[in-house]
Design a protein around this motif. Structure first.
Motif, mmCIF file in Angstrom:
data_model
loop_
_atom_site.group_PDB
_atom_site.id
_atom_site.type_symbol
_atom_site.label_atom_id
_atom_site.label_comp_id
_atom_site.label_asym_id
_atom_site.label_seq_id
_atom_site.Cartn_x
_atom_site.Cartn_y
_atom_site.Cartn_z
ATOM 1 N N ASP A 1 0.763 5.708 -0.229
ATOM 2 C CA ASP A 1 -0.144 6.834 -0.038
ATOM 3 C C ASP A 1 -0.168 7.702 -1.293
ATOM 4 O OD1 ASP A 1 2.144 8.397 -0.033
ATOM 5 O OD2 ASP A 1 2.099 8.809 2.123
ATOM 6 N N ARG A 2 -0.944 8.787 -1.243
ATOM 7 C CA ARG A 2 -1.131 9.611 -2.422
ATOM 8 C C ARG A 2 0.148 10.326 -2.848
ATOM 9 N NH1 ARG A 2 -5.229 12.411 -2.692
ATOM 10 N NH2 ARG A 2 -6.480 11.563 -0.989
ATOM 11 N N GLN B 1 -3.265 6.174 -10.087
ATOM 12 C CA GLN B 1 -3.834 7.197 -9.217
ATOM 13 C C GLN B 1 -4.316 8.396 -10.018
ATOM 14 O OE1 GLN B 1 -1.106 8.881 -6.318
ATOM 15 N NE2 GLN B 1 -2.771 9.201 -4.873
ATOM 16 N N ASP C 1 -6.970 3.302 -3.997
ATOM 17 C CA ASP C 1 -7.644 2.774 -2.811
ATOM 18 C C ASP C 1 -7.384 3.693 -1.620
ATOM 19 O OD1 ASP C 1 -8.908 0.952 -1.017
ATOM 20 O OD2 ASP C 1 -6.940 0.121 -0.496
ATOM 21 N N GLN C 2 -8.443 4.240 -1.037
ATOM 22 C CA GLN C 2 -8.364 5.008 0.204
ATOM 23 C C GLN C 2 -7.331 6.143 0.126
ATOM 24 O OE1 GLN C 2 -7.651 2.167 3.301
ATOM 25 N NE2 GLN C 2 -9.629 1.152 3.056
ATOM 26 N N GLY C 3 -7.390 6.889 -0.939
ATOM 27 C CA GLY C 3 -6.487 8.019 -1.076
ATOM 28 C C GLY C 3 -5.092 7.659 -1.536
ATOM 29 N N GLN D 1 0.849 -1.185 0.000
ATOM 30 C CA GLN D 1 0.000 0.000 0.000
ATOM 31 C C GLN D 1 0.890 1.243 0.000
ATOM 32 O OE1 GLN D 1 -3.459 -0.078 0.093
ATOM 33 N NE2 GLN D 1 -3.539 2.145 -0.186
ATOM 34 N N ARG E 1 -3.282 0.553 -3.926
ATOM 35 C CA ARG E 1 -3.008 -0.809 -3.473
ATOM 36 C C ARG E 1 -2.270 -1.534 -4.584
ATOM 37 N NH1 ARG E 1 -5.033 -5.326 -0.451
ATOM 38 N NH2 ARG E 1 -5.200 -7.215 -1.741
#
Length: 464
Positions: A16-17, A56, A84-86, A14, A89
């Motif tokens: 992050d953005r 993204q 996924d969630q900002g 995972q 994944r």
């Protein structure tokens, strides 16, 4: 590198953005550590990081085969990147080791390289036939916004046509997971016809994963005669070259220059990790030089075309307001980087005219691009529409330093520049733009004074 069993389950991670690795299963974590990364830092595996950024940005899941360096060897991986969630994944499988020097080139790869080299521009899709890549120069040259098309269904860009048997070759190829050629389509919004060709991608399980394709423009130039070696010589230094040679030279240079620009921009933006500041500046200089050369190539090809005795343009019903909005959209990024705002026509404004859509767009891209270039940071470029009798006008005005009356004729001359030491183009843009305007039954003029900005007026025959 230790041998990795390709039958092992996929490794999940995972990010992050901002591209930082938040968590990863052991195999992915160890690979990232060997590449110099760690938890909480940007993902250090360039091929996977680039795929994650693309997923993204487009907001869609993308699956693709990638190759990652691992100490002295490489690993072939199949990576699925899903927003996924900002963040994104990652699901990484395959894990097939190979010596770094053994780049596998099969028949399909050679075939793909061959037709891509011959194509006018390139495109790629995922398994759902959503666009994941378009050539940088395609939108500017043929009148659509490449960034807006990414993530859209292929049919948003192309209106597909049936063949003589009533079939769509691309759908037959999807079912057979095979190469296709001869899929004719209309480039939406332009009236231009193309021939599409592509080879399929497959994932490690053999499932269809999308197409890598090329587009061949149809009906844009007469075919050269077999015994035609010499074209009429014009009064330009380039008139001694056959027109077909100039077109082939332009096509041969556009692709490599486009790649140089894209890669240099990526290095300058430090998308793969931090660099020494001077290296990033070198990359920015390379990208700017590449853009200058690409613009010169385009200008020389156009110059060769417009000075032919048989050159002509199409008389199509067009909306100059729509053309102006499209040209503004194509230059939005450049304007933002220069801190210049473009005040374009509203969506409900119309200005019916007669001309060739592609050539009218070319004229306005040149005018608006010049206005952005010569406007100061914080400046504004205004685009206004007027109709006067049987003429439809688009007015492009800027807040630059202006042009003296005695220099206004010179800027429309071939290779004419007021200040050759000033950063700018080849001195062909306005010469070509005026020739195009007049070939469509219109004109291009300027009204300016030093310190008062410049006001260019592009006119075409109005249409009711």
């Amino acid at each position: 590198m230790n041998v990795i069993d390709p039958t092992l389950p996929q490794a999940v991670g995972q990010i992050d953005r901002r591209g930082r690795l938040l968590d990863a299963e052991s195999r992915l974590l160890e690979l990232n550590q060997r590449a110099g990364g760690q938890i909480g830092a940007p993902l250090a595996i360039p091929a996977i990081a680039a795929l994650a950024r693309l997923a993204q940005r487009l907001g869609i899941s993308i699956s693709r085969n990638v190759v990652a360096a691992d100490v002295d060897d490489d690993i072939e991986l199949w990576v699925r990147a899903e927003p996924d969630q900002g963040g994104v994944r990652l699901e990484v499988s395959g894990w097939r080791p190979r010596p770094a020097w053994r780049a596998p080139v099969g028949e399909q790869d050679r075939e793909s390289d061959f037709f891509r080299a011959a194509a006018d521009w390139l495109w790629e899709t995922d398994a759902a036939l959503r666009i994941t890549y378009l050539s940088l120069e395609a939108g500017t040259r043929y009148g659509f916004d490449t960034s807006a098309m990414l993530g859209q269904p292929l049919t948003r860009l192309f209106r597909l046509e049936q063949d003589e048997s009533g079939n769509l070759p691309i759908l037959t190829a999807v079912a057979a997971q095979a190469h296709f050629d001869g899929q004719q389509a209309e480039l939406r919004g332009t009236g231009r016809m193309v021939r599409l060709e592509a080879t399929p991608r497959s994932d490690p399980a053999g499932r269809f994963a999308g197409f890598v394709g090329g587009a061949h423009m149809l009906g844009t130039a007469p075919a050269a005669q077999p015994d035609e070696f010499v074209e009429p010589v014009s009064d330009t230094p380039f008139g001694t070259f056959p027109d077909s040679f100039t077109q082939r030279l332009g096509r041969a240079l556009r692709g490599p220059l486009g790649k140089i620009i894209a890669n240099a921009d990526s290095i300058s933006a430090q998308t793969e990790g931090p660099l020494k500041p001077d290296y990033a500046e070198y990359a920015a200089d390379i990208a700017n030089a590449g853009r200058h050369l690409l613009g010169l190539v385009e200008d020389l090809v156009d110059l060769q075309a417009i000075e032919r005795e048989d050159f002509s343009t199409l008389a199509e019903p067009i909306d100059l307001a729509d053309v102006a909005r499209r040209a503004s959209g194509l230059l939005a990024v450049r304007a933002s980087q220069s801190e210049v705002r473009i005040d374009k026509p509203a969506l409900d404004e119309l200005m019916p005219a007669t001309g060739e859509f592609r050539r009218a767009l070319q004229v306005l891209v040149n005018l608006i691009g010049n206005a952005v270039r010569y406007s100061p940071p914080g400046g504004m470029v205004w685009i206004r529409l007027e109709r006067e009798g049987g003429r439809a006008h688009v007015i492009v005005a800027d807040q630059g330093k202006g042009i003296a009356v005695e220099d206004q004729a010179r800027i429309f001359e071939k290779f004419g520049r007021v200040d050759p030491t000033e950063p700018g183009g080849s001195g062909l843009g306005l010469y070509i733009a005026r020739r195009l305007a007049r070939s469509m039954g219109g004109d291009l003029s300027v009204d300016s004074a030093p310190g008062m900005g410049a006001r260019f007026v592009f006119s075409l025959p109005a249409r009711d």
